[in-house]
Design a protein around this motif. Structure first.
Motif, PDB file in Angstrom:
ATOM      1  N   CYS A  20      24.898  16.517  31.666  1.00 35.97           N
ATOM      2  CA  CYS A  20      23.845  15.837  30.906  1.00 35.97           C
ATOM      3  C   CYS A  20      23.115  16.803  29.979  1.00 35.97           C
ATOM      4  N   HIS A  26      30.546  16.437  29.079  1.00 40.25           N
ATOM      5  CA  HIS A  26      30.105  15.146  29.577  1.00 40.25           C
ATOM      6  C   HIS A  26      31.223  14.372  30.256  1.00 40.25           C
ATOM      7  N   ARG A  31      29.238  14.077  38.275  1.00 43.56           N
ATOM      8  CA  ARG A  31      27.885  14.063  38.826  1.00 43.56           C
ATOM      9  C   ARG A  31      27.750  12.791  39.670  1.00 43.56           C
ATOM     10  N   LYS A 197      14.513  18.097  30.172  1.00 40.22           N
ATOM     11  CA  LYS A 197      15.071  17.211  29.141  1.00 40.22           C
ATOM     12  C   LYS A 197      14.102  16.041  28.965  1.00 40.22           C
ATOM     13  N   GLN A 266      23.565   5.828  29.530  1.00 37.04           N
ATOM     14  CA  GLN A 266      22.539   5.173  30.353  1.00 37.04           C
ATOM     15  C   GLN A 266      23.096   4.773  31.722  1.00 37.04           C
ATOM     16  N   SER A 289      19.069   4.031  35.224  1.00 35.95           N
ATOM     17  CA  SER A 289      18.261   5.080  35.821  1.00 35.95           C
ATOM     18  C   SER A 289      17.098   5.509  34.937  1.00 35.95           C
ATOM     19  N   HIS A 290      17.359   5.875  33.732  1.00 34.59           N
ATOM     20  CA  HIS A 290      16.240   6.318  32.887  1.00 34.59           C
ATOM     21  C   HIS A 290      16.635   6.312  31.438  1.00 34.59           C
TER      22      HIS A 290
HETATM   23 FE1  SF4 Z   1      24.815  11.459  31.156  1.00 34.32          FE
HETATM   24 FE2  SF4 Z   1      24.562   9.189  32.422  1.00 34.32          FE
HETATM   25 FE3  SF4 Z   1      22.635  10.975  32.500  1.00 34.32          FE
HETATM   26 FE4  SF4 Z   1      23.129   9.628  30.273  1.00 34.32          FE
HETATM   27  S1  SF4 Z   1      22.383   8.768  32.187  1.00 34.32           S
HETATM   28  S2  SF4 Z   1      22.739  11.801  30.441  1.00 34.32           S
HETATM   29  S3  SF4 Z   1      25.364   9.440  30.392  1.00 34.32           S
HETATM   30  S4  SF4 Z   1      24.717  11.167  33.344  1.00 34.32           S
END
Ligand code: SF4
Ligand code: SF4
Ligand code: SF4
Length: 290
Positions: A20, A26, A31, A197, A266, A289-290
């Motif tokens: 991320c 990526h 993860r 971040k 996302q 998630s965010h």
């Molecule tokens: Fe990467 Fe998913 Fe995090 Fe976005 S939400 S930065 S795609 S791991």
């Protein structure tokens, strides 16, 4: 800025493997998100989750989708067997990670049993001043804070209320507290050596021209900004998402101040695997998630 480069070089080993924080990785590094944090302490208008709507109480069967800290070890044991490239374990909800004590219990378990995994969390930042030191003690390396506005007059249109120190604060008052804590918390996290971040949800009708102010404000203490498009849901279901052109243009403006991450999908708070794999797992949380 050279000072930023120098301070970041000591994190090179993390930035080299965290998908991320590094677009090139990526799709190469795995993860996992552990959905151990159900409750949230603020009410974003695009999100159904809030303190009075904790899912486990409302609908039967939802509770099993939240992972308990005591199940984390077995789950990770299984995963590390199946995924040789698993490097990062994140806690990204489905509520606010710092508002759930299970987050800290989980981080302790990971630190003890899986010391090689990079620990990552995402938060709305309300409790970051309080917990930045604890996160650093637990050897969390990367923190994502969602900052959608730094002006309370704008943020009050995005966040309806916050729950802080045992009280609900609405409108501009709540927005001011949240902004103050995000600023203080991010500064503190940065000073403690965490890599921050900034996630920002682009809501064209509310914060489009303001996002560059966010990038400018955090230019020296954040490492990266991830601007993600509004998914019009809940109280924002009538607002339009940004066009690709708008996202592109805002990212270009912000890039003058903060490097931009452009590969975000996302992910859900229970995502697992490579980001390109929409692989299902034993949980089925329909919440980003965010
Ligand atoms: Fe990467 Fe998913 Fe995090 Fe976005 S939400 S930065 S795609 S791991
Ligand atoms: Fe990536 Fe955010 Fe998950 Fe961390 S919490 S692994 S930054 S998506
Ligand atoms: Fe809480 Fe995140 Fe939902 Fe906002 S988007 S209400 S911070 S879970």
């Amino acid at each position: 800025k050279s000072s930023k480069k120098i301070s970041m070089s000591k994190f090179a080993h993390i930035l080299k493997v965290h998908p991320c924080y590094n677009e090139k990785l990526h799709d190469k590094v795995g993860r996992v998100h552990l959905p151990v944090a159900p409750k949230c302490n603020i009410a974003c208008k695009f999100c159904r989750r809030s303190i009075d709507k904790e899912c486990c109480e409302e609908r039967p069967g939802v509770a099993k989708r939240i992972m308990k800290p005591e199940d984390v070890e077995d789950y990770l044991q299984e995963l590390t067997k199946k995924m040789s490239n698993l490097k990062v374990v994140g806690i990204a909800g489905p509520g606010d990670s710092l508002f759930n004590k299970e987050t800290f219990e989980t981080l302790e378990i990971i630190g003890e049993k899986f010391p090689d995994l990079i620990k990552c969390i995402s938060t709305n930042g309300l409790l970051l001043p309080k917990y930045a030191k604890k996160l650093s003690d637990l050897e969390v390396k990367t923190v994502t804070v969602t900052v959608n506005a730094i002006d309370p007059k704008i943020l009050k249109n995005i966040v309806e209320w916050i729950y802080y120190d045992g009280k609900i604060y609405r409108g501009e008052e709540g927005a001011s507290i949240l902004i103050k804590n995000q600023m203080e918390g991010i500064k503190k996290a940065h000073d403690l050596g965490l890599i921050v971040k900034i996630n920002t949800v682009l809501i064209p009708e509310i914060n489009m021209d303001h996002i560059v102010d966010i990038a400018r404000t955090f230019k020296d203490i954040a490492y990266l900004q991830n601007i993600i498009p509004l998914i019009p849901l809940y109280k924002m279901e009538n607002l339009r998402p940004p066009t690709c052109e708008e996202i592109k243009s805002i990212r270009e403006k912000c890039e003058r101040y903060l490097p931009q991450f452009r590969a975000c999908q996302q992910c859900r708070s229970d995502a697992v695997g490579l980001i390109s794999e929409k692989r299902l797992n034993i949980f089925d949380l329909k919440h980003f998630s965010h």
